[in-house]
Design a protein around this motif. Structure first.
Motif, PDB file in Angstrom:
ATOM      1  N   LEU A   7     -11.541  -4.060  -7.144  1.00 27.82           N
ATOM      2  CA  LEU A   7     -11.547  -3.675  -5.738  1.00 27.82           C
ATOM      3  C   LEU A   7     -10.755  -4.648  -4.885  1.00 27.82           C
ATOM      4  CD1 LEU A   7     -15.183  -2.377  -5.073  1.00 27.82           C
ATOM      5  CD2 LEU A   7     -13.054  -1.090  -4.867  1.00 27.82           C
ATOM      6  N   LEU A   8     -10.884  -5.931  -5.178  1.00 31.25           N
ATOM      7  CA  LEU A   8     -10.113  -6.947  -4.443  1.00 31.25           C
ATOM      8  C   LEU A   8      -8.621  -6.783  -4.704  1.00 31.25           C
ATOM      9  CD1 LEU A   8     -12.373 -10.110  -4.923  1.00 31.25           C
ATOM     10  CD2 LEU A   8     -11.841  -8.954  -2.755  1.00 31.25           C
ATOM     11  N   ALA A   9      -8.265  -6.520  -5.964  1.00 29.77           N
ATOM     12  CA  ALA A   9      -6.851  -6.310  -6.307  1.00 29.77           C
ATOM     13  C   ALA A   9      -6.303  -5.082  -5.585  1.00 29.77           C
ATOM     14  CB  ALA A   9      -6.713  -6.151  -7.816  1.00 29.77           C
ATOM     15  N   LEU A  10      -7.131  -4.035  -5.516  1.00 29.19           N
ATOM     16  CA  LEU A  10      -6.738  -2.809  -4.824  1.00 29.19           C
ATOM     17  C   LEU A  10      -6.532  -3.061  -3.335  1.00 29.19           C
ATOM     18  CD1 LEU A  10      -6.256   0.204  -5.191  1.00 29.19           C
ATOM     19  CD2 LEU A  10      -8.705   0.585  -4.928  1.00 29.19           C
ATOM     20  N   GLN A  11      -7.418  -3.817  -2.756  1.00 26.02           N
ATOM     21  CA  GLN A  11      -7.312  -4.147  -1.335  1.00 26.02           C
ATOM     22  C   GLN A  11      -6.040  -4.942  -1.058  1.00 26.02           C
ATOM     23  OE1 GLN A  11     -10.709  -6.218   0.233  1.00 26.02           O
ATOM     24  NE2 GLN A  11      -9.833  -6.422   2.279  1.00 26.02           N
ATOM     25  N   ARG A  12      -5.734  -5.896  -1.946  1.00 25.64           N
ATOM     26  CA  ARG A  12      -4.520  -6.709  -1.768  1.00 25.64           C
ATOM     27  C   ARG A  12      -3.266  -5.843  -1.888  1.00 25.64           C
ATOM     28  NH1 ARG A  12      -7.439 -10.755  -4.670  1.00 25.64           N
ATOM     29  NH2 ARG A  12      -6.507 -10.056  -6.641  1.00 25.64           N
ATOM     30  N   LEU A  13      -3.280  -4.897  -2.836  1.00 28.18           N
ATOM     31  CA  LEU A  13      -2.126  -4.000  -2.994  1.00 28.18           C
ATOM     32  C   LEU A  13      -1.918  -3.141  -1.748  1.00 28.18           C
ATOM     33  CD1 LEU A  13      -2.513  -2.790  -6.694  1.00 28.18           C
ATOM     34  CD2 LEU A  13      -0.571  -4.041  -5.742  1.00 28.18           C
ATOM     35  N   ASP A  14      -3.019  -2.634  -1.178  1.00 35.25           N
ATOM     36  CA  ASP A  14      -2.920  -1.824   0.041  1.00 35.25           C
ATOM     37  C   ASP A  14      -2.356  -2.638   1.197  1.00 35.25           C
ATOM     38  OD1 ASP A  14      -3.972   0.247  -1.392  1.00 35.25           O
ATOM     39  OD2 ASP A  14      -5.960   0.201  -0.462  1.00 35.25           O
ATOM     40  N   GLU A  15      -2.833  -3.863   1.343  1.00 32.81           N
ATOM     41  CA  GLU A  15      -2.361  -4.739   2.423  1.00 32.81           C
ATOM     42  C   GLU A  15      -0.892  -5.099   2.234  1.00 32.81           C
ATOM     43  OE1 GLU A  15      -5.059  -7.992   2.217  1.00 32.81           O
ATOM     44  OE2 GLU A  15      -6.688  -6.949   3.277  1.00 32.81           O
ATOM     45  N   THR A  16      -0.516  -5.367   0.988  1.00 33.13           N
ATOM     46  CA  THR A  16       0.889  -5.704   0.697  1.00 33.13           C
ATOM     47  C   THR A  16       1.793  -4.511   0.976  1.00 33.13           C
ATOM     48  OG1 THR A  16       0.179  -7.245  -1.032  1.00 33.13           O
ATOM     49  CG2 THR A  16       2.475  -6.537  -1.083  1.00 33.13           C
ATOM     50  N   SER A  17       1.337  -3.323   0.576  1.00 29.43           N
ATOM     51  CA  SER A  17       2.116  -2.104   0.809  1.00 29.43           C
ATOM     52  C   SER A  17       2.350  -1.881   2.300  1.00 29.43           C
ATOM     53  CB  SER A  17       1.393  -0.900   0.207  1.00 29.43           C
ATOM     54  OG  SER A  17       2.033   0.301   0.573  1.00 29.43           O
ATOM     55  N   ALA A  18       1.284  -2.021   3.091  1.00 31.40           N
ATOM     56  CA  ALA A  18       1.404  -1.832   4.540  1.00 31.40           C
ATOM     57  C   ALA A  18       2.368  -2.847   5.142  1.00 31.40           C
ATOM     58  CB  ALA A  18       0.034  -1.950   5.198  1.00 31.40           C
TER      59      ALA A  18
END
Length: 317
Positions: A7-18
């Motif tokens: 979940l943390l990795a997913l959150q980081r990917l979403d933030e990086t994408s944005a």
């Protein structure tokens, strides 16, 4: 613990994408979104609502990026992105219709008009079953452009007219309504293109009066909302001038033809008359083969396709 890490990795990917989208690094943002989609499949399940929602968002990004690369004529990248979008939009019918529309633009640019038409027909079929379609007029505009190139001008005209009706419904506020939002320039541009394409098809069909009226209406709309220096306004004005010249040339040719017939009738002792209701062979089977004079009168104007967005708005998965 493993679930929390994912979940943390997913959150980081979403933030990086944005963040990458804000910086304009859309291709790198797409890579992050795709990695996020894989994690979602693993964490939530391949058939979960979370995954299909992400598929829709990634599919939108693929479509928008594809149109950017189409303008750059990077056709390999366009096809790769649109094929991804076709897979991702399996359960997003509106997204699939948009993907088919964009594939039609790709194939039209490649000169594969029949393939382009097939994708547009698929898009129209999907859109006819949806209750809420974003910009349905654009598909009809693109169908008009392809059919016109294929020489099917009456059908092309019908699609342009359908687009015009849809755009008028979209852009014109009901009488007495208050607080109406001014129409966006990109939608006005499509409206002007609809008038232009109707004019083009009437011109091909030798209906010069209707053609000129449509061009004039397009010029009026384009000048009012887009400005006289806008590319579409310039195109409409040029098309109007061309149509007026064609109409004048046809009128002159008919006038000369009429005078020649009158002269022959006066000099002939016994003019031959057709029986009422009879039709000459060439009239029955269509127009005669074009002569050099007739070829000059063919429309020089070309039906346009709808403009497509090329800069994705920043968003996360």
């Amino acid at each position: 613990m493993e679930g929390n890490a994912e979940l943390l990795a997913l959150q980081r990917l979403d933030e990086t994408s944005a963040q990458l989208q804000k910086q304009g690094n859309y291709l790198e943002a797409l890579e992050c979104m795709e990695r996020g989609l894989v994690l979602r499949q693993h964490f939530f399940g391949a058939d979960s609502d979370e995954v299909w929602k992400a598929c829709k968002t990634v599919g939108e990004m693929c479509n928008l990026l594809a149109m950017t690369y189409l303008q750059q004529e990077d056709f390999n990248m366009v096809l790769e992105l649109l094929k991804k979008a076709e897979i991702l939009t399996e359960r997003d019918q509106a997204g699939r219709a948009a993907t088919f529309n964009n594939l039609a633009c790709y194939y039209r640019r490649q000169g594969k008009l029949h393939a382009a038409l097939q994708y547009l027909q698929k898009a129209l079929k999907i859109e006819s079953k949806l209750t809420n379609v974003q910009n349905p007029a654009d598909t009809h505009i693109n169908a008009c452009a392809v059919l016109s190139q294929l020489g099917r001008h009456q059908t092309a005209l019908e699609h342009a007219q359908s687009a015009l009706i849809l755009l008028q419904e979209e852009l014109l506020s009901p009488p007495g309504s208050s607080g109406a939002i001014p129409p966006q320039a990109d939608r006005i541009a499509v409206l002007a293109i609809a008038y232009h394409n109707i004019g083009v098809e009437h011109e091909f069909l030798k209906r010069y009066e209707q053609s000129i009226l449509s061009y004039k209406k397009g010029v009026e709309v384009a000048e009012r909302y887009l400005g006289a220096k806008h590319a579409i306004c310039i195109t409409l004005n040029n098309s109007l001038v061309s149509a007026k010249k064609s109409a004048a040339a046809v009128a002159l040719k008919l006038s000369k033809s009429g005078k020649q017939k009158d002269s022959k009738a006066d000099s002939s002792a016994g003019p031959k008359l057709k029986r009422a209701g009879s039709i000459g062979r060439s009239e029955r089977k269509g127009s005669p083969s074009p002569s050099p004079e007739r070829a000059i009168l063919e429309s020089e104007n070309v039906a346009m396709e709808a403009p497509t967005p090329t800069m994705p708005r920043p968003r996360g998965v």
